[in-house]
Scaffold this motif. Structure first.
Motif, PDB file in Angstrom:
ATOM      1  N   GLU A  60       0.929  -0.889  -0.017  1.00 55.44           N
ATOM      2  CA  GLU A  60       0.005   0.595   0.206  1.00 55.44           C
ATOM      3  C   GLU A  60       1.279   1.088  -0.022  1.00 55.44           C
ATOM      4  O   GLU A  60       0.367   2.369  -0.885  1.00 55.44           O
ATOM      5  N   SER A  61       2.006   1.265   0.674  1.00 55.46           N
ATOM      6  CA  SER A  61       2.692   2.384   1.079  1.00 55.46           C
ATOM      7  C   SER A  61       3.411   2.932  -0.489  1.00 55.46           C
ATOM      8  O   SER A  61       4.253   4.368  -0.699  1.00 55.46           O
ATOM      9  N   VAL A  62       3.855   1.946  -1.035  1.00 53.36           N
ATOM     10  CA  VAL A  62       4.520   1.702  -3.131  1.00 53.36           C
ATOM     11  C   VAL A  62       3.446   2.255  -3.762  1.00 53.36           C
ATOM     12  O   VAL A  62       3.775   3.466  -4.913  1.00 53.36           O
ATOM     13  N   ILE A  63       2.056   1.692  -3.596  1.00 57.51           N
ATOM     14  CA  ILE A  63       1.358   2.419  -4.461  1.00 57.51           C
ATOM     15  C   ILE A  63       0.845   3.510  -3.762  1.00 57.51           C
ATOM     16  O   ILE A  63       0.603   4.333  -5.572  1.00 57.51           O
ATOM     17  N   LYS A  64       0.864   3.998  -3.377  1.00 54.16           N
ATOM     18  CA  LYS A  64       0.749   6.000  -2.643  1.00 54.16           C
ATOM     19  C   LYS A  64       2.042   6.533  -2.691  1.00 54.16           C
ATOM     20  O   LYS A  64       2.156   7.813  -3.592  1.00 54.16           O
ATOM     21  N   ALA A  65       3.180   6.101  -3.361  1.00 56.18           N
ATOM     22  CA  ALA A  65       4.017   6.711  -3.164  1.00 56.18           C
ATOM     23  C   ALA A  65       4.306   7.153  -5.212  1.00 56.18           C
ATOM     24  O   ALA A  65       4.453   8.044  -5.638  1.00 56.18           O
ATOM     25  N   MET A  66       3.645   5.742  -5.550  1.00 56.99           N
ATOM     26  CA  MET A  66       3.474   5.806  -6.809  1.00 56.99           C
ATOM     27  C   MET A  66       2.461   7.157  -7.450  1.00 56.99           C
ATOM     28  O   MET A  66       2.558   7.172  -8.259  1.00 56.99           O
ATOM     29  N   GLN A  67       2.051   7.406  -6.739  1.00 53.27           N
ATOM     30  CA  GLN A  67       0.642   7.822  -7.225  1.00 53.27           C
ATOM     31  C   GLN A  67       1.093   9.631  -6.643  1.00 53.27           C
ATOM     32  O   GLN A  67       0.961  10.347  -8.023  1.00 53.27           O
TER      33      GLN A  67
END
Length: 218
Positions: A60-67
């Motif tokens: 989830e943290s990686v997804i948010k960082a990509m956003q």
């Protein structure tokens, strides 16, 4: 009987995540259908087979960082995509790699559209002209500055699969989708001055193993 789930085509892999128990994280490309237009467009899945506690939160943290870093949007099912509905696959890979370098609790902000170029000692800025067109400029003029802005524009073109716009200084590039991607440009700009090193890293990364389920690993 073992059920095989098609999660898409892997386009990048982090074999060992140093920020979370050395788990493996993969980036996969899928196709989905736009409910409004009925046309296919690419979406991206961040995935790990690890079942250890906290793995889902790490993803989830990686997804948010990509956003944030790539200006990507997130579908209700967690898949990521660009607002233009184009793939920008090479750039998305770079967004994924940069996002995985961050710890889960790191403060993430979009990268600015300017950097201090260590080679020329000049401040390099990228200006948007709209329609996905970006021009690279330097704080001073001259043949050396022109060469450097041209080189960095070339780096952006290679890293982001962008198109060259014919100018005297070869300092202008564009996305084929004809839409602006400021966050994406800001992230790519940090790597564009050293594009040869980046491309060598990607060649080495191509030799990495395929992410497989734990039951298939030896």
């Amino acid at each position: 009987m073992r059920r095989v789930v098609d999660i898409g085509r892997r386009i990048e892999l982090i074999p060992i995540d140093p920020h979370f128990h050395d788990i493996t994280i993969g980036l996969y490309r899928q196709q989905t259908v736009d409910a409004t237009t009925g046309k296919d467009f690419p979406v991206f899945l961040v995935h790990t087979y690890s079942q250890i506690s906290g793995a889902a939160e790490r993803i989830e943290s990686v997804i948010k960082a990509m956003q944030t870093l790539g200006g990507m949007l997130r579908a209700p099912d967690g898949l990521l995509y660009f607002a233009c509905n184009s793939a920008h696959e090479a750039a998305c890979r770079r967004v994924f790699l940069e996002a995985c370098k961050l710890t889960s609790n790191a403060a993430v902000e979009p990268r600015p559209l300017n950097i201090l170029d260590k080679k020329s000692k000049l401040t390099i800025t990228v200006d948007s002209s709209g329609r996905g067109i970006y021009r690279v400029t330097a704080e001073s003029e001259g043949r050396g500055a022109a060469r450097r802005t041209s080189a960095i524009a070339g780096g952006l073109m290679k890293l982001g699969e962008m198109e060259s716009i014919k100018t005297d200084n070869k300092d202008t590039v564009a996305f084929a989708c004809a839409q602006s991607h400021d966050a994406l440009i800001g992230l790519l700009l940090t790597r564009a001055p050293n594009v040869r090193i980046v491309l060598r890293e990607e060649e080495m990364g191509a030799a990495r193993g395929v992410l497989t389920a734990p039951s298939q690993q030896t």
